[in-house]
Design a protein around this motif. Sequence first.
Motif, PDB file in Angstrom:
ATOM      1  N   SER A  70      -4.423   4.789   1.459  1.00 30.28           N
ATOM      2  CA  SER A  70      -4.321   3.339   1.306  1.00 30.28           C
ATOM      3  C   SER A  70      -3.697   2.968  -0.046  1.00 30.28           C
ATOM      4  CB  SER A  70      -5.704   2.708   1.442  1.00 30.28           C
ATOM      5  OG  SER A  70      -5.641   1.319   1.295  1.00 30.28           O
ATOM      6  N   ALA A  71      -4.084   3.686  -1.084  1.00 29.93           N
ATOM      7  CA  ALA A  71      -3.518   3.427  -2.414  1.00 29.93           C
ATOM      8  C   ALA A  71      -2.010   3.705  -2.424  1.00 29.93           C
ATOM      9  CB  ALA A  71      -4.221   4.280  -3.461  1.00 29.93           C
ATOM     10  N   TRP A  74      -0.011   3.462   0.160  1.00 26.11           N
ATOM     11  CA  TRP A  74       0.646   2.435   0.967  1.00 26.11           C
ATOM     12  C   TRP A  74       0.892   1.149   0.176  1.00 26.11           C
ATOM     13  CZ3 TRP A  74      -2.977   3.093   5.737  1.00 26.11           C
ATOM     14  CH2 TRP A  74      -2.533   4.170   6.517  1.00 26.11           C
ATOM     15  N   LYS A  75       0.149   0.954  -0.881  1.00 25.55           N
ATOM     16  CA  LYS A  75       0.331  -0.242  -1.709  1.00 25.55           C
ATOM     17  C   LYS A  75       1.570  -0.134  -2.599  1.00 25.55           C
ATOM     18  CE  LYS A  75      -4.494  -1.418  -1.530  1.00 25.55           C
ATOM     19  NZ  LYS A  75      -5.786  -1.320  -2.146  1.00 25.55           N
ATOM     20  N   LEU A  76       2.058   1.093  -2.718  1.00 24.92           N
ATOM     21  CA  LEU A  76       3.279   1.313  -3.497  1.00 24.92           C
ATOM     22  C   LEU A  76       4.494   1.025  -2.618  1.00 24.92           C
ATOM     23  CD1 LEU A  76       2.303   4.722  -5.158  1.00 24.92           C
ATOM     24  CD2 LEU A  76       2.179   2.447  -6.194  1.00 24.92           C
ATOM     25  N   ARG A 111       4.788   7.846  -4.049  1.00 19.17           N
ATOM     26  CA  ARG A 111       4.477   7.672  -2.626  1.00 19.17           C
ATOM     27  C   ARG A 111       5.254   8.687  -1.787  1.00 19.17           C
ATOM     28  NH1 ARG A 111       4.475   2.205   1.122  1.00 19.17           N
ATOM     29  NH2 ARG A 111       4.325   3.316   3.112  1.00 19.17           N
ATOM     30  N   GLU A 157       2.653  11.163  -0.037  1.00 20.94           N
ATOM     31  CA  GLU A 157       2.263  10.632   1.275  1.00 20.94           C
ATOM     32  C   GLU A 157       2.079  11.710   2.357  1.00 20.94           C
ATOM     33  OE1 GLU A 157       3.077   6.600   3.693  1.00 20.94           O
ATOM     34  OE2 GLU A 157       4.876   7.733   3.172  1.00 20.94           O
TER      35      GLU A 157
END
Length: 178
Positions: free
Chosen positions: A59-60, A62-64, A71, A75
Amino acid sequence: VTAAHAAALGCMVLAYTLGKPKFAAHENENQLALQSLQRAQIKALALADEDAVAYANLSALWKLPPTDARRIEQEPTAVRAATAAPMSILMLAHDILKTLQNLPKNCNPNLLSDLAIAATLADTAAGAAAWNVRVNVPQLRDAAERATTENKLAHALAQVRSASDSIARDITTVMKAK
């Protein structure tokens, strides 16, 4: 946590069975089942934590922005972790069901409904974990890895359903014979 609850309920059934003369012939087998379920309960809680951490990490990322170097680099590993944790929960739920399978004829019949609930909870834990695997599989970049994971998931779910159905049949048979 649902898998831990399933294991704990199985432990309760065994706690009211162990030491009873009527089940003395199954004492060793039931003691081993109790130990297995106690370990499963601890492992299930640890896997719940592992799943939460894996999701938080993903989730962290995905905020990038999608083009962020961190990411892009992290990822794939984060998606694998977010897929592996629920897959491990599913496999543990199957192990719990395999342990519960021997109990319908070897435990206190007054607790058969609790045993059925334990099996239902393990089945539910597996199904819920499967959804968390399914949601992450499309994010796996490698097609072969996606296919392997989907096949492993389908096979594990089939085993879970078979074990769960077997327990339900055995409990129904024992209850009718009472």
